[in-house]
Scaffold this active site. Structure first.
Site, PDB file in Angstrom:
ATOM      1  N   ASN A 120      -3.833   6.286  12.645  1.00 33.96           N
ATOM      2  CA  ASN A 120      -4.558   5.763  11.861  1.00 33.96           C
ATOM      3  C   ASN A 120      -5.936   5.749  12.436  1.00 33.96           C
ATOM      4  O   ASN A 120      -6.303   5.441  13.623  1.00 33.96           O
ATOM      5  CB  ASN A 120      -4.357   4.099  11.433  1.00 33.96           C
ATOM      6  CG  ASN A 120      -3.259   4.030  10.503  1.00 33.96           C
ATOM      7  OD1 ASN A 120      -3.073   4.973   9.679  1.00 33.96           O
ATOM      8  ND2 ASN A 120      -2.365   3.077  10.775  1.00 33.96           N
ATOM      9  N   GLY A 161      -1.606   2.665   3.360  1.00 34.21           N
ATOM     10  CA  GLY A 161      -1.641   1.296   2.602  1.00 34.21           C
ATOM     11  C   GLY A 161       0.330   1.130   2.014  1.00 34.21           C
ATOM     12  O   GLY A 161       0.368   0.347   1.102  1.00 34.21           O
ATOM     13  N   GLU A 200       2.659   8.107  12.390  1.00 36.93           N
ATOM     14  CA  GLU A 200       1.313   8.697  11.918  1.00 36.93           C
ATOM     15  C   GLU A 200       0.373   8.004  12.775  1.00 36.93           C
ATOM     16  O   GLU A 200       0.602   7.183  13.681  1.00 36.93           O
ATOM     17  CB  GLU A 200       0.768   8.024  10.382  1.00 36.93           C
ATOM     18  CG  GLU A 200       0.737   6.653  10.260  1.00 36.93           C
ATOM     19  CD  GLU A 200       0.061   6.200   9.047  1.00 36.93           C
ATOM     20  OE1 GLU A 200      -0.653   7.115   8.434  1.00 36.93           O
ATOM     21  OE2 GLU A 200       0.344   4.862   8.582  1.00 36.93           O
ATOM     22  N   ARG A 209      -8.874   4.824  12.467  1.00 42.87           N
ATOM     23  CA  ARG A 209      -9.733   3.660  11.999  1.00 42.87           C
ATOM     24  C   ARG A 209      -9.455   2.413  12.713  1.00 42.87           C
ATOM     25  O   ARG A 209      -8.502   2.330  13.577  1.00 42.87           O
ATOM     26  CB  ARG A 209      -9.914   3.433  10.715  1.00 42.87           C
ATOM     27  CG  ARG A 209      -8.567   3.066  10.231  1.00 42.87           C
ATOM     28  CD  ARG A 209      -8.284   2.616   8.975  1.00 42.87           C
ATOM     29  NE  ARG A 209      -6.922   2.626   8.400  1.00 42.87           N
ATOM     30  CZ  ARG A 209      -6.071   1.740   8.516  1.00 42.87           C
ATOM     31  NH1 ARG A 209      -6.348   0.615   9.237  1.00 42.87           N
ATOM     32  NH2 ARG A 209      -4.763   1.987   8.043  1.00 42.87           N
ATOM     33  N   LYS A 212       7.170  10.967   1.357  1.00 39.07           N
ATOM     34  CA  LYS A 212       5.993  10.230   1.493  1.00 39.07           C
ATOM     35  C   LYS A 212       4.744  11.243   1.206  1.00 39.07           C
ATOM     36  O   LYS A 212       4.849  12.485   1.155  1.00 39.07           O
ATOM     37  CB  LYS A 212       5.895  10.173   3.264  1.00 39.07           C
ATOM     38  CG  LYS A 212       6.697   9.026   3.680  1.00 39.07           C
ATOM     39  CD  LYS A 212       6.686   9.302   5.255  1.00 39.07           C
ATOM     40  CE  LYS A 212       6.627   7.836   5.949  1.00 39.07           C
ATOM     41  NZ  LYS A 212       6.473   7.930   7.387  1.00 39.07           N
ATOM     42  N   VAL A 260      -6.373  -3.289  10.741  1.00 38.12           N
ATOM     43  CA  VAL A 260      -6.442  -4.667  10.040  1.00 38.12           C
ATOM     44  C   VAL A 260      -6.056  -5.621  11.131  1.00 38.12           C
ATOM     45  O   VAL A 260      -6.740  -6.530  11.353  1.00 38.12           O
ATOM     46  CB  VAL A 260      -5.453  -4.599   8.878  1.00 38.12           C
ATOM     47  CG1 VAL A 260      -5.459  -6.447   8.429  1.00 38.12           C
ATOM     48  CG2 VAL A 260      -5.911  -3.694   7.497  1.00 38.12           C
ATOM     49  N   GLU A 264      10.990  12.697   5.195  1.00 38.32           N
ATOM     50  CA  GLU A 264      11.400  12.177   6.687  1.00 38.32           C
ATOM     51  C   GLU A 264      12.795  11.676   6.656  1.00 38.32           C
ATOM     52  O   GLU A 264      13.028  11.007   5.409  1.00 38.32           O
ATOM     53  CB  GLU A 264      10.478  11.175   7.281  1.00 38.32           C
ATOM     54  CG  GLU A 264       9.366  11.718   8.189  1.00 38.32           C
ATOM     55  CD  GLU A 264       8.274  10.664   8.559  1.00 38.32           C
ATOM     56  OE1 GLU A 264       7.030  10.978   9.023  1.00 38.32           O
ATOM     57  OE2 GLU A 264       8.629   9.284   8.400  1.00 38.32           O
ATOM     58  N   LYS A 265      13.549  11.658   7.536  1.00 34.34           N
ATOM     59  CA  LYS A 265      14.535  11.057   7.511  1.00 34.34           C
ATOM     60  C   LYS A 265      14.565   9.534   7.495  1.00 34.34           C
ATOM     61  O   LYS A 265      13.587   9.108   8.207  1.00 34.34           O
ATOM     62  CB  LYS A 265      15.435  11.333   9.013  1.00 34.34           C
ATOM     63  CG  LYS A 265      16.893  10.954   8.793  1.00 34.34           C
ATOM     64  CD  LYS A 265      17.749  11.780   9.881  1.00 34.34           C
ATOM     65  CE  LYS A 265      19.153  11.339   9.658  1.00 34.34           C
ATOM     66  NZ  LYS A 265      19.761  11.319   8.108  1.00 34.34           N
TER      67      LYS A 265
HETATM   68  P1  ADP Z   1      -3.007  -1.387   8.653  1.00 34.35           P
HETATM   69  O1  ADP Z   1      -1.930  -0.901   9.508  1.00 34.35           O
HETATM   70  O2  ADP Z   1      -4.423  -1.453   9.476  1.00 34.35           O
HETATM   71  O3  ADP Z   1      -2.578  -2.516   7.783  1.00 34.35           O
HETATM   72  P2  ADP Z   1      -2.816  -0.125   6.153  1.00 34.35           P
HETATM   73  O4  ADP Z   1      -2.216   1.314   5.880  1.00 34.35           O
HETATM   74  O5  ADP Z   1      -1.837  -1.302   5.705  1.00 34.35           O
HETATM   75  O6  ADP Z   1      -3.082  -0.225   7.514  1.00 34.35           O
HETATM   76  O7  ADP Z   1      -4.017  -0.132   5.326  1.00 34.35           O
HETATM   77  C1  ADP Z   1      -5.182  -1.123   5.825  1.00 34.35           C
HETATM   78  C2  ADP Z   1      -6.075  -1.456   4.396  1.00 34.35           C
HETATM   79  O8  ADP Z   1      -6.651  -0.349   3.732  1.00 34.35           O
HETATM   80  C3  ADP Z   1      -5.120  -2.193   3.329  1.00 34.35           C
HETATM   81  O9  ADP Z   1      -5.602  -3.419   2.979  1.00 34.35           O
HETATM   82  C4  ADP Z   1      -4.776  -1.139   2.299  1.00 34.35           C
HETATM   83  O10 ADP Z   1      -4.599  -1.593   1.279  1.00 34.35           O
HETATM   84  C5  ADP Z   1      -6.110  -0.295   2.541  1.00 34.35           C
HETATM   85  N1  ADP Z   1      -5.950   1.185   2.475  1.00 34.35           N
HETATM   86  C6  ADP Z   1      -5.156   1.851   3.131  1.00 34.35           C
HETATM   87  N2  ADP Z   1      -5.113   3.088   3.014  1.00 34.35           N
HETATM   88  C7  ADP Z   1      -5.855   3.358   1.963  1.00 34.35           C
HETATM   89  C8  ADP Z   1      -6.244   4.364   0.987  1.00 34.35           C
HETATM   90  N3  ADP Z   1      -5.878   5.578   1.368  1.00 34.35           N
HETATM   91  N4  ADP Z   1      -7.229   3.801  -0.190  1.00 34.35           N
HETATM   92  C9  ADP Z   1      -7.756   2.751  -0.202  1.00 34.35           C
HETATM   93  N5  ADP Z   1      -7.215   1.777   0.606  1.00 34.35           N
HETATM   94  C10 ADP Z   1      -6.251   2.027   1.488  1.00 34.35           C
HETATM   95  P1  ADP Z   2       1.299   4.460   5.671  1.00 39.48           P
HETATM   96  O1  ADP Z   2       0.231   5.299   5.784  1.00 39.48           O
HETATM   97  O2  ADP Z   2       1.369   3.989   4.190  1.00 39.48           O
HETATM   98  O3  ADP Z   2       0.854   3.194   6.504  1.00 39.48           O
HETATM   99  P2  ADP Z   2       3.718   5.014   7.255  1.00 39.48           P
HETATM  100  O4  ADP Z   2       3.870   6.504   7.453  1.00 39.48           O
HETATM  101  O5  ADP Z   2       2.861   4.287   8.311  1.00 39.48           O
HETATM  102  O6  ADP Z   2       2.740   4.955   5.956  1.00 39.48           O
HETATM  103  O7  ADP Z   2       4.740   3.952   6.782  1.00 39.48           O
HETATM  104  C1  ADP Z   2       4.682   2.863   6.463  1.00 39.48           C
HETATM  105  C2  ADP Z   2       5.986   1.967   6.755  1.00 39.48           C
HETATM  106  O8  ADP Z   2       7.087   2.498   6.160  1.00 39.48           O
HETATM  107  C3  ADP Z   2       6.471   1.908   8.207  1.00 39.48           C
HETATM  108  O9  ADP Z   2       5.628   0.861   8.864  1.00 39.48           O
HETATM  109  C4  ADP Z   2       7.670   1.639   8.519  1.00 39.48           C
HETATM  110  O10 ADP Z   2       8.045   0.387   8.096  1.00 39.48           O
HETATM  111  C5  ADP Z   2       8.156   2.523   7.152  1.00 39.48           C
HETATM  112  N1  ADP Z   2       8.634   3.963   7.402  1.00 39.48           N
HETATM  113  C6  ADP Z   2       7.887   4.926   7.566  1.00 39.48           C
HETATM  114  N2  ADP Z   2       8.272   6.104   7.857  1.00 39.48           N
HETATM  115  C7  ADP Z   2       9.809   5.579   7.918  1.00 39.48           C
HETATM  116  C8  ADP Z   2      10.904   6.371   8.290  1.00 39.48           C
HETATM  117  N3  ADP Z   2      11.110   7.661   8.625  1.00 39.48           N
HETATM  118  N4  ADP Z   2      12.025   5.423   8.407  1.00 39.48           N
HETATM  119  C9  ADP Z   2      12.376   4.193   8.314  1.00 39.48           C
HETATM  120  N5  ADP Z   2      11.160   3.572   7.729  1.00 39.48           N
HETATM  121  C10 ADP Z   2       9.773   4.356   7.649  1.00 39.48           C
HETATM  122 MG    MG Z   3       1.192   3.277   8.482  1.00 32.93          MG
END
Ligand code: ADP
Ligand code: ADP
Ligand code: MG
Length: 455
Positions: free
Chosen positions: A289, A163, A287, A291, A157, A294, A199-200
């Site tokens: 967020n 996103g 994690e 903010r 990761k 969505v 991460e596992k």
């Molecule tokens: P949520 O759980 O609110 O859906 P997401 O991680 O899916 O969070 O991101 C929300 C929105 O913000 C999505 O439309 C994604 O494309 C955008 N987004 C998320 N992280 C970033 C980033 N680092 N840079 C640009 N856009 C991002």
């Molecule tokens: P982002 O910052 O892009 O939102 P996340 O760390 O929140 O990334 O992970 C996005 C999605 O990926 C999670 O909602 C979950 O479905 C999957 N995921 C993330 N980490 C793991 C994990 N360790 N094992 C299984 N699925 C995971």
């Molecule tokens: Mg996330």
């Protein structure tokens, strides 16, 4: 209270924030790119200024242009929405230096939690369970060592990820090198930071997150959870609250952990603590967020709390009030309506909306910035609307969502309405026992059907 706020975003979230401001008697300033001249957020705001060409790096991410507009128009605060600059610690710090309130947590907090790997460390210290994992991976030797310790399957990761980007699933040692290199490359190009950690990979799991609201006086409330396990490419598609599959005892344990998480960083504003829940009902932090999310409307529907208004209030220094006895009532579901073709690898679609009908009725909400004849631009996110329904029970909410989806007509671009209808009638979804691998495992994507046949 502020009298004027600048909204540094576009699309449905900019419109959502303008509405909250108007209802609070606050004037709004928006910024827009050359591609967004005819956008709804431009016409609804009290003032609007073009800040550059269509590419986000030249407009919506142009920090100095945005700060300049705020200063010139006398806006006392900036609301960043989600995505774009919402989790950019540098931008929040710039606002702080310029005496403009950033509507979000302090820049220092964004920095601490935006480093997803460091955030894991903070949570371990605070006594919050985290997914078993490994610190930053600098090279292939590191990766091999970590993989040996963690075991396969595992996830690589991006430290600065968001996103769903910069994530790679590695099932066996033979995939490690390729996945490591491509995760680093994607992280570097998407976030300007190629650092990755491991991460596992937990499977099957549910994604359950806690909505937090904290003021500047140290008060924190948890406004319940959202279940977001219906995902495509690690991005959420359907969210609901409450989760159909956690007991009250488990809910309270997760809330307690989420409160520990926000207290550990003296969090202020709205934020979301994301957890994975395994089959044995163990939950793990992934994690936070920092903010508005969505999917915040599902929480609004079941709590009767306007999250955007409260976000603005706490940013203005208003302490939390009236949350002592708040209750979660009924059930809410949100479907993200994306301009994409789910049956062609979720390929994004753009073009003119030639026909649009938005459903209505009691407790049906459609948050969007699209209108008849508007153009969906290829430059931005493919999410063009969020359909949200509320009902007394989950069964009724599912039926209400199906009814609303059948009424929703969008012509001119590809969309995912059929996919949503298929998911909502799938017995596994209806049972509530679904996990994040739902779409991948089901045969929904292989049996393309027409809306007419589903309604
Ligand atoms: P949520 O759980 O609110 O859906 P997401 O991680 O899916 O969070 O991101 C929300 C929105 O913000 C999505 O439309 C994604 O494309 C955008 N987004 C998320 N992280 C970033 C980033 N680092 N840079 C640009 N856009 C991002
Ligand atoms: P982002 O910052 O892009 O939102 P996340 O760390 O929140 O990334 O992970 C996005 C999605 O990926 C999670 O909602 C979950 O479905 C999957 N995921 C993330 N980490 C793991 C994990 N360790 N094992 C299984 N699925 C995971
Ligand atoms: Mg996330």
């Amino acid at each position: 209270m502020f009298t004027k706020i600048l909204i540094a975003n576009r699309g449905e979230i900019a419109v959502r924030i303008i509405r909250a401001c108007r209802e609070m008697g606050i004037l709004t300033v928006t910024v827009f790119s050359e591609a967004d001249r005819d956008s709804m957020h431009v016409s609804l705001a009290d003032e609007a200024y073009c800040i550059g060409p269509p590419q986000i790096k030249d407009s919506y991410l142009n920090m100095s242009a945005i700060i300049t507009v705020a200063a010139a128009t006398g806006a006392q605060a900036i609301h960043p929405g989600y995505g774009l600059l919402a989790e950019n610690a540098k931008f929040a710090a710039l606002c702080e230096q310029c005496g403009i309130v950033f509507i979000g947590p302090r820049s220092q907090t964004i920095k601490e939690l935006g480093d997803k790997n460091a955030a894991r460390g903070i949570m371990v210290k605070a006594g919050v369970p985290v997914v078993p994992g490994w610190d930053l991976i600098h090279d292939l030797t590191d990766a091999e060592k970590a993989a040996k310790k963690l075991g396969y399957p595992l996830l690589i990761k991006a430290r600065a990820g968001g996103g769903g980007r910069g994530i790679r699933l590695v099932s066996s040692p033979s995939e490690l090198e390729k996945s490591f290199l491509s995760a680093c490359a994607e992280a570097k190009s998407a976030f300007g930071d190629g650092s990755v950690y491991m991460e596992k990979f937990l499977s099957p799991v549910k994604h359950i997150e806690m909505q937090m609201l904290c003021d500047t006086e140290g008060n924190a409330v948890c406004l319940g959870e959202r279940e977001c396990s219906i995902q495509r490419k690690s991005q959420k598609l359907i969210e609901e609250s409450p989760s159909p599959s956690i007991s009250q005892t488990l809910r309270e344990q997760m809330q307690e952990a989420a409160i520990k998480a926000v207290k550990a960083v003296n969090y202020t504003g709205v934020g979301t603590v994301e957890f994975l829940l395994d089959q044995d009902k163990n939950f793990y932090f992934i994690e936070m967020n920092t903010r508005l999310q969505v999917e915040h409307p599902v929480t609004e529907m079941v709590t009767d709390v306007d999250l955007v208004k409260w976000q603005i209030r706490v940013a203005a220094g208003v302490p939390l009030a009236g949350f002592d006895n708040y209750a979660i009532k009924g059930h809410a579901i949100e479907c993200r309506i994306n301009a994409e073709n789910p049956f062609a690898g979720f390929r994004a679609s753009s073009g003119r909306i030639t026909n649009l009908h938005i459903p209505g009725g009691a407790f049906v909400r459609f948050d969007t910035a699209i209108y008849q004849n508007c153009v969906i631009s290829p430059y931005y996110d493919s999410m063009i609307g969020k359909l949200i329904v509320y009902a007394g029970t989950r069964e009724e909410a599912i039926r209400k969502m199906r009814t609303a989806l059948c009424e929703l007509i969008i012509e001119g671009v590809d969309h995912n309405i059929e996919l949503h209808l298929e998911i909502l009638s799938d017995p596994l979804f209806v049972s509530g026992d679904y996990t994040t691998d739902f779409i991948e495992k089901s045969d929904i994507l292989r049996k393309k059907v027409k809306v007419g046949e589903l309604c």
